[in-house]
Design an enzyme around this catalytic site. Structure first.
Site, PDB file in Angstrom:
ATOM      1  N   GLN A 173      -3.723  17.068  -5.289  1.00  0.00           N
ATOM      2  CA  GLN A 173      -2.948  17.088  -6.527  1.00  0.00           C
ATOM      3  C   GLN A 173      -1.804  16.086  -6.409  1.00  0.00           C
ATOM      4  O   GLN A 173      -1.119  16.043  -5.395  1.00  0.00           O
ATOM      5  CB  GLN A 173      -2.383  18.489  -6.772  1.00  0.00           C
ATOM      6  CG  GLN A 173      -1.581  18.646  -8.045  1.00  0.00           C
ATOM      7  CD  GLN A 173      -1.147  20.096  -8.257  1.00  0.00           C
ATOM      8  OE1 GLN A 173      -1.941  21.006  -8.071  1.00  0.00           O
ATOM      9  NE2 GLN A 173       0.093  20.290  -8.647  1.00  0.00           N
ATOM     10  N   HIS A 227      12.074  24.240  -2.715  1.00  0.00           N
ATOM     11  CA  HIS A 227      10.821  24.880  -3.103  1.00  0.00           C
ATOM     12  C   HIS A 227       9.801  24.895  -1.969  1.00  0.00           C
ATOM     13  O   HIS A 227       9.781  24.002  -1.137  1.00  0.00           O
ATOM     14  CB  HIS A 227      10.180  24.134  -4.281  1.00  0.00           C
ATOM     15  CG  HIS A 227      11.064  24.019  -5.474  1.00  0.00           C
ATOM     16  ND1 HIS A 227      11.087  22.893  -6.254  1.00  0.00           N
ATOM     17  CD2 HIS A 227      11.950  24.881  -6.025  1.00  0.00           C
ATOM     18  CE1 HIS A 227      11.951  23.061  -7.242  1.00  0.00           C
ATOM     19  NE2 HIS A 227      12.492  24.258  -7.129  1.00  0.00           N
ATOM     20  N   GLU A 285       4.668  30.627  -5.276  1.00  0.00           N
ATOM     21  CA  GLU A 285       5.877  29.813  -5.195  1.00  0.00           C
ATOM     22  C   GLU A 285       7.072  30.632  -4.729  1.00  0.00           C
ATOM     23  O   GLU A 285       7.169  31.834  -4.976  1.00  0.00           O
ATOM     24  CB  GLU A 285       6.165  29.115  -6.525  1.00  0.00           C
ATOM     25  CG  GLU A 285       6.623  29.994  -7.652  1.00  0.00           C
ATOM     26  CD  GLU A 285       6.888  29.227  -8.937  1.00  0.00           C
ATOM     27  OE1 GLU A 285       6.839  27.987  -8.947  1.00  0.00           O
ATOM     28  OE2 GLU A 285       7.153  29.892  -9.939  1.00  0.00           O
ATOM     29  N   ASP A 296      15.942  27.513 -10.483  1.00  0.00           N
ATOM     30  CA  ASP A 296      16.373  27.223  -9.121  1.00  0.00           C
ATOM     31  C   ASP A 296      17.647  27.982  -8.753  1.00  0.00           C
ATOM     32  O   ASP A 296      17.861  28.297  -7.577  1.00  0.00           O
ATOM     33  CB  ASP A 296      16.570  25.726  -8.919  1.00  0.00           C
ATOM     34  CG  ASP A 296      15.247  24.975  -8.779  1.00  0.00           C
ATOM     35  OD1 ASP A 296      14.178  25.635  -8.764  1.00  0.00           O
ATOM     36  OD2 ASP A 296      15.277  23.741  -8.686  1.00  0.00           O
ATOM     37  N   TYR A 353       4.819  12.814  -5.775  1.00  0.00           N
ATOM     38  CA  TYR A 353       4.373  13.482  -4.562  1.00  0.00           C
ATOM     39  C   TYR A 353       2.923  13.878  -4.626  1.00  0.00           C
ATOM     40  O   TYR A 353       2.415  14.291  -5.650  1.00  0.00           O
ATOM     41  CB  TYR A 353       5.252  14.668  -4.180  1.00  0.00           C
ATOM     42  CG  TYR A 353       5.670  15.624  -5.258  1.00  0.00           C
ATOM     43  CD1 TYR A 353       5.158  16.901  -5.310  1.00  0.00           C
ATOM     44  CD2 TYR A 353       6.623  15.252  -6.201  1.00  0.00           C
ATOM     45  CE1 TYR A 353       5.583  17.805  -6.266  1.00  0.00           C
ATOM     46  CE2 TYR A 353       7.047  16.145  -7.171  1.00  0.00           C
ATOM     47  CZ  TYR A 353       6.518  17.422  -7.200  1.00  0.00           C
ATOM     48  OH  TYR A 353       6.941  18.305  -8.168  1.00  0.00           O
ATOM     49  N   ARG A 398      16.709  19.359  -7.431  1.00  0.00           N
ATOM     50  CA  ARG A 398      15.491  20.162  -7.568  1.00  0.00           C
ATOM     51  C   ARG A 398      15.195  20.777  -6.203  1.00  0.00           C
ATOM     52  O   ARG A 398      15.088  20.087  -5.212  1.00  0.00           O
ATOM     53  CB  ARG A 398      14.312  19.314  -8.030  1.00  0.00           C
ATOM     54  CG  ARG A 398      14.496  18.732  -9.423  1.00  0.00           C
ATOM     55  CD  ARG A 398      13.244  17.996  -9.864  1.00  0.00           C
ATOM     56  NE  ARG A 398      13.438  17.311 -11.107  1.00  0.00           N
ATOM     57  CZ  ARG A 398      13.056  17.774 -12.307  1.00  0.00           C
ATOM     58  NH1 ARG A 398      12.464  18.955 -12.384  1.00  0.00           N
ATOM     59  NH2 ARG A 398      13.256  17.082 -13.396  1.00  0.00           N
ATOM     60  N   GLU A 421       0.867  -1.179   0.000  1.00  0.00           N
ATOM     61  CA  GLU A 421       0.000   0.000   0.000  1.00  0.00           C
ATOM     62  C   GLU A 421       0.903   1.229   0.000  1.00  0.00           C
ATOM     63  O   GLU A 421       1.664   1.432   0.940  1.00  0.00           O
ATOM     64  CB  GLU A 421      -0.880   0.036   1.250  1.00  0.00           C
ATOM     65  CG  GLU A 421      -1.981  -0.959   1.275  1.00  0.00           C
ATOM     66  CD  GLU A 421      -2.839  -0.839   2.535  1.00  0.00           C
ATOM     67  OE1 GLU A 421      -2.407  -0.228   3.539  1.00  0.00           O
ATOM     68  OE2 GLU A 421      -3.949  -1.379   2.515  1.00  0.00           O
ATOM     69  N   LYS A 481       3.342  17.798   1.572  1.00  0.00           N
ATOM     70  CA  LYS A 481       3.657  16.860   0.502  1.00  0.00           C
ATOM     71  C   LYS A 481       3.990  15.491   1.077  1.00  0.00           C
ATOM     72  O   LYS A 481       4.741  15.388   2.045  1.00  0.00           O
ATOM     73  CB  LYS A 481       4.867  17.352  -0.304  1.00  0.00           C
ATOM     74  CG  LYS A 481       4.634  18.678  -0.999  1.00  0.00           C
ATOM     75  CD  LYS A 481       5.908  19.176  -1.659  1.00  0.00           C
ATOM     76  CE  LYS A 481       5.672  20.528  -2.302  1.00  0.00           C
ATOM     77  NZ  LYS A 481       6.912  21.113  -2.807  1.00  0.00           N
TER      78      LYS A 481
END
Length: 181
Positions: free
Chosen positions: A46, A61, A141, A166, A130, A58, A28, A71
């Site tokens: 989302q 953020h 952002e 970035d 995510y 990355r 799961e 998240k």
């Protein structure tokens, strides 16, 4: 499913129970009831997925309120060093950096509450997934540059590949000045 507290309020490492046999495996990847029973209560709205080549970084953020996002992150294939920074000004762990190795063979996950900057380094070619508790909003952002000298994050990548976007993120000091003043 095992849910491990990290010592930072709201930040949890999650390890699924994996059932292997001669056909493969099953687990799961998400169970709202089990997460709720551990105090993790988010309405995820989302899902995002990215592919990153080895050495890609990355982040870091985040989105500001009212579009802040919690998240639930994991890798589908590969291995990443997931990095979060607590940016909740009233938190006892404010500015603390937390590292978590997410590996597809373990299928582990990290629950990142809103108010954290989030990023990762692909230690292998990786597909990253995510779930987000809020929709993406471009105007909300923000972030912090990955190589901020105050945070001194060890990304475990010798030749990082970082997007131009970035590379334009502010330092932690610039971020604090803009957000907290």
């Amino acid at each position: 499913m095992t849910i491990k507290e990290t010592g930072i309020s709201g930040l949890y490492e999650i390890y699924p129970s994996i059932f292997n046999d001669d056909r493969g495996f099953f687990f799961e990847s998400y169970n709202d009831k089990k997460l709720s029973e551990s105090g993790i209560n988010y309405n995820f709205v989302q899902d995002n997925q990215s592919f990153s080549k080895k050495n890609v970084i990355r982040g870091l953020h985040l989105q500001h309120a009212p579009y802040a996002q919690a998240k639930l992150v994991r890798v589908i294939t590969g291995k990443v060093l997931d990095v979060v920074v607590d940016l909740r000004p009233d938190s006892k762990t404010y500015k603390q950096v937390y590292y978590c190795l997410l590996e597809s063979d373990k299928n582990n996950a990290l629950m990142v509450p809103d108010g954290f900057a989030h990023g990762f380094a692909a230690l292998e070619d990786s597909i990253f997934s995510y779930k987000c508790s809020n929709l993406y909003n471009k105007e909300s952002e923000s972030g912090i540059i990955y190589n901020d000298t105050d945070l001194n994050i060890d990304w475990q990548v010798s030749t990082p590949i970082v997007s131009d976007k970035d590379l334009e993120l502010p330092s932690l000091a610039e971020f604090e000045k803009a957000v907290l003043n």
